[in-house]
Structure formats: C-alpha cells, structure tokens
Design a protein around this motif. Structure first.
Motif, PDB file in Angstrom:
ATOM      1  N   TYR A  64       0.845  -1.197   0.000  1.00  0.00           N
ATOM      2  CA  TYR A  64       0.000   0.000   0.000  1.00  0.00           C
ATOM      3  C   TYR A  64       0.881   1.248   0.000  1.00  0.00           C
ATOM      4  O   TYR A  64       0.639   2.187  -0.760  1.00  0.00           O
ATOM      5  N   ALA A  65       1.934   1.260   0.837  1.00  0.00           N
ATOM      6  CA  ALA A  65       2.841   2.411   0.901  1.00  0.00           C
ATOM      7  C   ALA A  65       3.545   2.626  -0.436  1.00  0.00           C
ATOM      8  O   ALA A  65       3.657   3.767  -0.907  1.00  0.00           O
ATOM      9  N   VAL A  66       3.987   1.556  -1.055  1.00  0.00           N
ATOM     10  CA  VAL A  66       4.649   1.673  -2.354  1.00  0.00           C
ATOM     11  C   VAL A  66       3.660   2.165  -3.409  1.00  0.00           C
ATOM     12  O   VAL A  66       3.979   3.040  -4.222  1.00  0.00           O
ATOM     13  N   LEU A  67       2.445   1.651  -3.382  1.00  0.00           N
ATOM     14  CA  LEU A  67       1.419   2.064  -4.337  1.00  0.00           C
ATOM     15  C   LEU A  67       1.076   3.546  -4.179  1.00  0.00           C
ATOM     16  O   LEU A  67       0.962   4.273  -5.171  1.00  0.00           O
ATOM     17  N   VAL A  68       0.956   3.997  -2.947  1.00  0.00           N
ATOM     18  CA  VAL A  68       0.674   5.414  -2.697  1.00  0.00           C
ATOM     19  C   VAL A  68       1.807   6.277  -3.242  1.00  0.00           C
ATOM     20  O   VAL A  68       1.570   7.313  -3.883  1.00  0.00           O
ATOM     21  N   ALA A  69       3.048   5.854  -3.009  1.00  0.00           N
ATOM     22  CA  ALA A  69       4.193   6.627  -3.505  1.00  0.00           C
ATOM     23  C   ALA A  69       4.186   6.691  -5.036  1.00  0.00           C
ATOM     24  O   ALA A  69       4.419   7.758  -5.618  1.00  0.00           O
TER      25      ALA A  69
END
Length: 192
Positions: A64-69
């Motif tokens: 999720y964090a990578v996708l948001v970035a």
C-alpha cells in the motif's frame, strides 16, 4: 564508501531472504503438488493462521505504501504533462485510472510484453545515466575521507532495503523456472 558497504549489507540480507522464500516456495510445491502459490499462501502455511495474518497485514501495508508513492509521483508527472489547472488529485486519478484500465482491458500477454519492454528501458536508461555520470564524476572527491560520513548511513538503511523489494515475485520465479533450484538461485542472485 560507507554507503557502498551499507548497500552490500542490504543486498546480502535481501538476497538471502529472497533465497529463503524460494526455498519455502519449492517446499510448498513439493508438499501440495501445486505451482503458483504466492507469498500470502506461504505465510499461512509456514507461520500458521495467526502469524500468517500478521505477515499478510505487513505485506499489504508495504505494498500500500509503495502504491501510494507511485500514484503520488505518477500524478505529479501527469500534472506536469497535462497542465490544465489546479485540480487537487487530478493527476493521481488520471495516472491510477490509466494504469488500472490498461491492465484490466489488455490481455495478460500484452501486459507482460509491455512490462518486458519497460524493464529493458529502465536497464538501458540506467546504463546511459551511469556512463554519462562516470565521465563527469570526480573520483578523488568521491573517495576522499573528508566526504565519508558513516553516521549518515543509518538514515539510508530503510531506502536501501526498500529499493531491493522483489520478494513478492519469488514464488512466480520458482513456478516459471519449474522448480529448478540452480536456475532459481542464479535468477535471484544475478537479477538483484
């Protein structure tokens, strides 16, 4: 030099963990007779239901964090390419919608070919940037003791580890290489 040593430590750790995931995948294939099990299946099978859920939550949080970035930066790039005003989130919606729509409506073989082309483009771009940079780099300043700051390396460790996250594709590699242990080891070590 301290950052190179830190990168080496991170690479060794991440490569070893990738090899361990490959070993788990191989064992899971042998136990079940099924190919194509993913990380979440490995979590549950190896850690039990409770710890498997903890691993799954960590997995989802990381991705999720990578996708948001990616969506945030992709949206900024879209805003620069299509400057149509100050609509908050416009670029992010266009970027996420364009990528999601493309993946949804394209055949998997087309997505795979595009992915291969993009990976090749990243590799060629990396070679071009390093060859241009190598000609202009001041190697004496790079290796000068006055420019070495080992205390700053600690702050870089999260980025070093995050830059080598490929573990979610290891079960796919195991499947695609048909469980051939030597090919899997070469793919993981050589590919990282």
């Amino acid at each position: 030099l301290p950052s190179s040593i830190a990168m080496g430590v991170a690479w060794i750790y991440m490569t070893m963990s990738g090899l361990l995931i490959a070993e788990l995948s191989l064992n899971r294939m042998g136990d079940t007779g099924r190919t194509g099990g993913g990380l979440l299946d490995l979590y549950k099978a190896s850690l039990g239901v409770g710890w498997g859920r903890v691993g799954s939550v960590a997995y989802f949080f990381l991705h999720y964090a990578v996708l948001v970035a990616y969506i945030a930066q992709g949206g900024l790039n879209v805003n620069e390419l299509l400057p149509i005003g100050n609509f908050v989130g416009f670029g992010q919606v266009v970027f996420a919608g364009g990528i999601a729509g493309s993946i949804y409506w394209m055949k998997p073989s087309v997505v795979e070919k595009i992915n291969s082309i993009l990976v090749g483009g990243v590799f060629i771009t990396f070679l071009a940037i390093t060859s241009i940079g190598a000609r202009t780099a001041d190697m004496n300043a790079l290796f000068s003791p006055i420019n070495q700051h080992p205390s700053e390396v600690v702050n870089a460790f999260p980025i070093l580890f995050l830059s080598m996250v490929y573990h979610n594709i290891v079960p796919t590699i195991v499947t695609q290489l048909e469980g051939d242990r030597s090919k899997i080891i070469r793919a993981i070590i050589g590919g990282t």
